[in-house]
Design a protein around this motif. Structure first.
Motif, short mmCIF file in Angstrom:
data_model
loop_
_atom_site.label_atom_id
_atom_site.label_comp_id
_atom_site.label_asym_id
_atom_site.label_seq_id
_atom_site.Cartn_x
_atom_site.Cartn_y
_atom_site.Cartn_z
N GLY A 68 0.80 -1.21 0.00
CA GLY A 68 0.00 0.00 0.00
C GLY A 68 0.84 1.26 0.00
O GLY A 68 2.07 1.24 0.09
N GLU A 69 0.14 2.39 -0.09
CA GLU A 69 0.79 3.70 -0.11
C GLU A 69 0.09 4.64 0.85
O GLU A 69 -1.09 4.47 1.17
CB GLU A 69 0.75 4.29 -1.53
N GLY A 70 0.83 5.66 1.30
CA GLY A 70 0.25 6.69 2.15
C GLY A 70 -0.37 6.13 3.41
O GLY A 70 0.19 5.27 4.09
N ALA A 71 -1.59 6.60 3.69
CA ALA A 71 -2.28 6.17 4.90
C ALA A 71 -2.67 4.70 4.85
O ALA A 71 -2.99 4.10 5.88
CB ALA A 71 -3.54 7.03 5.11
N GLN A 72 -2.64 4.10 3.67
CA GLN A 72 -3.00 2.69 3.51
C GLN A 72 -1.79 1.77 3.60
O GLN A 72 -1.93 0.56 3.43
CB GLN A 72 -3.71 2.48 2.16
N ARG A 73 -0.61 2.33 3.83
CA ARG A 73 0.60 1.49 3.87
C ARG A 73 0.59 0.61 5.11
O ARG A 73 0.24 1.05 6.21
CB ARG A 73 1.84 2.37 3.83
N GLY A 74 0.98 -0.64 4.93
CA GLY A 74 1.06 -1.58 6.04
C GLY A 74 2.13 -2.62 5.80
O GLY A 74 2.84 -2.58 4.79
N LEU A 75 2.26 -3.53 6.74
CA LEU A 75 3.31 -4.55 6.68
C LEU A 75 2.70 -5.95 6.71
O LEU A 75 1.76 -6.21 7.47
CB LEU A 75 4.27 -4.40 7.86
#
Length: 211
Positions: free
Chosen positions: A67-74
């Motif tokens: 994901g990118e920005g606020a939607q980025r996760g691991l």
């Protein structure tokens, strides 16, 4: 773990330029090193971890960044965030993998079998032995609770919990309250042994939440 047959037609995209985030946990008060490795395969990342961890002289973990920005996760691929306290069986399992890798390397080098904070790892599970406490990579392996200076009341309750499971036999159902009782005893062990050891609840079934 579970394995399921898959169909290559159920995916709509592929990505040959992944972003991996690696975490290297220092042996002192320094901040955790966090590095993104981009546009390589997971095989390359694991080879790099041998260098970044100085041949497992440091604890480490690897995640896939999505994901990118606020939607980025691991998405954790190896280990877990070691700075977080585990709250369920899955997280304890990931912590165990990191600790075992680290302690195995110390064992190969003939170094004391302690974590970076100087404490031992004592595992708790019923394993058909004289004690439900264990210390991996040591000559003794099975640990006598009395050798750890555990209080008499806690030693009695620990051995009674283990005895009830063993009495059920390898094929019989364990007591219905064995998990909850085990958690309560583990918390007491964790507190009593906190100065010298991390007590790992290896009996914790994967997926069980912390009550």
């Amino acid at each position: 773990m579970r394995a399921e047959l898959a169909d290559r037609r159920d995916t709509t995209w592929e990505d040959l330029g992944p972003r991996f985030r690696v975490f290297v946990y220092p042996c002192d008060a320094e901040d955790t090193r966090i590095i993104d490795i981009v546009d390589v395969s997971i095989d390359t990342v694991f080879r790099e971890m041998r260098i970044l961890s100085d041949d497992d002289r440091h604890l480490w973990s690897v995640a896939l960044v999505r994901g990118e920005g606020a939607q980025r996760g691991l998405v954790w691929l190896s280990g877990y965030d070691y700075d977080d306290t585990p709250t369920d069986g899955v997280e304890w399992q990931r912590r165990r993998e990191m600790q075992d890798r680290y302690l195995m390397a110390r064992s190969r080098r003939g170094e004391p079998l302690v974590l970076p904070d100087g404490r031992r790892v004592i595992r708790m599970f019923s394993g058909w032995a004289s004690s439900p406490l264990w210390e991996s990579f040591t000559d003794e392996y099975v640990v006598d609770p009395r050798s750890l200076g555990i209080s008499d009341d806690l030693t009695r309750d620990l051995l009674a919990w283990d005895g009830a499971i063993q009495d059920a036999g390898p094929d019989g159902p364990v007591p219905a309250d064995s998990f909850e009782t085990g958690l309560a005893i583990w918390r007491r062990l964790r507190d009593e042994l906190a100065p010298i050891a991390e007590v790992r609840p290896d009996f914790w079934a994967t997926g069980c939440g912390l009550g």
